[in-house]
Design a protein around this motif. Structure first.
Motif, PDB file in Angstrom:
ATOM      1  N   ALA A  85       0.835  -1.203   0.000  1.00  0.00           N
ATOM      2  CA  ALA A  85       0.000   0.000   0.000  1.00  0.00           C
ATOM      3  C   ALA A  85       0.868   1.250   0.000  1.00  0.00           C
ATOM      4  N   PHE A 119      -6.381   6.515   4.921  1.00  0.00           N
ATOM      5  CA  PHE A 119      -6.246   5.367   4.018  1.00  0.00           C
ATOM      6  C   PHE A 119      -7.473   4.464   4.124  1.00  0.00           C
ATOM      7  N   GLU A 170     -10.231   3.632   1.220  1.00  0.00           N
ATOM      8  CA  GLU A 170     -10.490   2.254   0.806  1.00  0.00           C
ATOM      9  C   GLU A 170     -11.972   1.909   0.958  1.00  0.00           C
ATOM     10  N   ASP A 173      -3.031   9.319   9.060  1.00  0.00           N
ATOM     11  CA  ASP A 173      -2.845   8.850   7.683  1.00  0.00           C
ATOM     12  C   ASP A 173      -3.431   7.453   7.502  1.00  0.00           C
ATOM     13  N   LEU A 174      -3.318   6.612   8.532  1.00  0.00           N
ATOM     14  CA  LEU A 174      -3.935   5.286   8.463  1.00  0.00           C
ATOM     15  C   LEU A 174      -5.455   5.421   8.394  1.00  0.00           C
ATOM     16  N   ASP A 221      -0.745   4.621  -1.728  1.00  0.00           N
ATOM     17  CA  ASP A 221      -2.061   4.667  -1.085  1.00  0.00           C
ATOM     18  C   ASP A 221      -1.982   5.058   0.383  1.00  0.00           C
ATOM     19  N   LEU A 222      -0.850   4.789   1.020  1.00  0.00           N
ATOM     20  CA  LEU A 222      -0.679   5.039   2.447  1.00  0.00           C
ATOM     21  C   LEU A 222       0.542   5.936   2.637  1.00  0.00           C
ATOM     22  N   ARG A 223       0.306   7.123   3.198  1.00  0.00           N
ATOM     23  CA  ARG A 223       1.392   8.084   3.417  1.00  0.00           C
ATOM     24  C   ARG A 223       2.266   7.632   4.573  1.00  0.00           C
TER      25      ARG A 223
END
Length: 65
Positions: free
Chosen positions: A31, A56, A60, A52-53, A36-38
């Motif tokens: 990811a 994400f 999604e 950030d999670l 997709d995930l910083r």
């Protein structure tokens, strides 16, 4: 996931994220590689902000809906 101010600034490892999501660390790295995930890079270490999670996961969920 909790959304109080302390949790928004919590920093997680890739392993922490994997455990929270019930997936492998490799899936988290994929990811990240897809963008997709910083992440935050601290030297060679990779860290993820709780916020950030959460972003994400929201993205999604919107894609899956």
């Amino acid at each position: 996931m909790p959304q109080n101010s302390a949790d928004l600034f919590r920093i997680l490892t890739v392993r922490d994220c994997a455990e929270l999501l019930g997936i492998s660390a490799q899936a988290v790295y994929r990811a990240i590689q897809r963008g997709d995930l910083r992440t935050i890079r601290l030297g060679r270490s990779v860290r993820i902000r709780q916020s950030d999670l959460s972003a994400f996961l929201s993205a999604e969920t919107e894609v899956a809906a």
